[in-house]
Design a protein around this motif. Structure first.
Motif, mmCIF file in Angstrom:
data_model
loop_
_atom_site.group_PDB
_atom_site.id
_atom_site.type_symbol
_atom_site.label_atom_id
_atom_site.label_comp_id
_atom_site.label_asym_id
_atom_site.label_seq_id
_atom_site.Cartn_x
_atom_site.Cartn_y
_atom_site.Cartn_z
ATOM 1 N N TYR A 107 56.144 53.577 58.284
ATOM 2 C CA TYR A 107 55.604 52.706 59.476
ATOM 3 C C TYR A 107 56.280 53.185 60.817
ATOM 4 C CZ TYR A 107 54.843 48.642 62.422
ATOM 5 O OH TYR A 107 54.366 48.027 63.342
ATOM 6 N N LEU A 108 57.593 53.336 60.785
ATOM 7 C CA LEU A 108 58.200 53.686 62.084
ATOM 8 C C LEU A 108 57.669 55.014 62.510
ATOM 9 C CD1 LEU A 108 60.377 53.009 63.957
ATOM 10 C CD2 LEU A 108 62.022 54.017 62.694
ATOM 11 N N LEU A 115 49.981 56.138 65.660
ATOM 12 C CA LEU A 115 49.090 56.341 64.508
ATOM 13 C C LEU A 115 48.872 55.104 64.180
ATOM 14 C CD1 LEU A 115 50.916 59.546 62.595
ATOM 15 C CD2 LEU A 115 48.948 59.545 64.398
ATOM 16 N N LYS A 116 47.498 54.549 64.633
ATOM 17 C CA LYS A 116 47.181 53.128 64.331
ATOM 18 C C LYS A 116 46.567 53.402 62.957
ATOM 19 C CE LYS A 116 46.062 51.858 69.233
ATOM 20 N NZ LYS A 116 47.156 52.182 69.805
ATOM 21 N N GLY A 117 46.878 51.893 62.062
ATOM 22 C CA GLY A 117 46.547 51.951 61.023
ATOM 23 C C GLY A 117 47.067 52.897 59.938
ATOM 24 N N ARG A 118 48.255 53.470 60.378
ATOM 25 C CA ARG A 118 49.220 54.268 59.240
ATOM 26 C C ARG A 118 50.376 53.851 58.942
ATOM 27 N NH1 ARG A 118 46.270 59.296 58.984
ATOM 28 N NH2 ARG A 118 47.778 59.619 57.166
ATOM 29 N N GLY A 119 50.898 54.042 57.906
ATOM 30 C CA GLY A 119 52.183 53.742 57.862
ATOM 31 C C GLY A 119 52.562 52.536 56.901
ATOM 32 N N GLY A 120 51.536 51.726 56.718
ATOM 33 C CA GLY A 120 51.678 50.498 56.309
ATOM 34 C C GLY A 120 51.634 50.474 54.607
ATOM 35 N N PHE A 121 52.320 49.781 53.901
ATOM 36 C CA PHE A 121 52.232 49.497 52.406
ATOM 37 C C PHE A 121 52.364 48.218 52.090
ATOM 38 C CE2 PHE A 121 54.307 53.740 53.139
ATOM 39 C CZ PHE A 121 53.560 54.547 52.168
ATOM 40 N N GLY A 122 51.529 47.860 51.010
ATOM 41 C CA GLY A 122 51.472 46.569 50.322
ATOM 42 C C GLY A 122 52.583 46.324 49.342
#
Length: 136
Positions: A107-108, A115-122
């Motif tokens: 995320y960081l 990088l929009k919409g990247r780096g996130g995890f559920g």
């Protein structure tokens, strides 16, 4: 300067080169001849751990995808950066929590580099990683 310098330069300059100039020319010549890989072992572990603790420290690698050739020994950053963080500093040493390491690896950097919409995890992925990271 010795006569062996002409091997790297292709000629002998009329004025002596600085150490940095010589280094630069050697690097260019190595790249021209197909490249070289180097591993420097000059950081202290306690410094590395202190740097990891900073809020804005990110983990990444500047390695590129490489052809799998058994004759070539790749640089460890090409396959070991993230496993090292997760295995050694999260699981073995407990330097970081899993969530902190994943944040600093995903995320960081995505946020910093826009990088929009990247780096996130559920949460399901984090639970899976937690299971995989457990000590035996």
């Amino acid at each position: 300067m010795s006569s062996s310098d002409s091997f790297f330069l292709g000629r002998l300059p009329s004025q002596p080169l600085s150490p940095m100039e010589r280094e630069g020319l050697i690097i260019v010549e190595l790249l021209r001849r197909g490249g070289a890989q180097m591993i420097y072992d000059c950081m202290r572990e306690d410094d590395l751990i202190a740097i990891m603790g900073y809020e804005n420290t990110m983990f990444g690698s500047d390695s590129s995808v490489r052809h799998q050739d058994p004759a070539v020994k790749p640089h460890p950053r090409g396959y070991g950066t993230f496993p090292r963080v997760l295995g050694h500093y999260v699981r073995e040493r407990g330097t970081l929590k899993l969530e902190q390491a994943v944040f600093k690896m995903s995320y960081l950097p995505a946020k910093v580099f826009g990088l929009k919409g990247r780096g996130g995890f559920g949460s399901a992925i984090l639970r899976t990683w937690s299971f995989l990271m457990r000590k035996e």
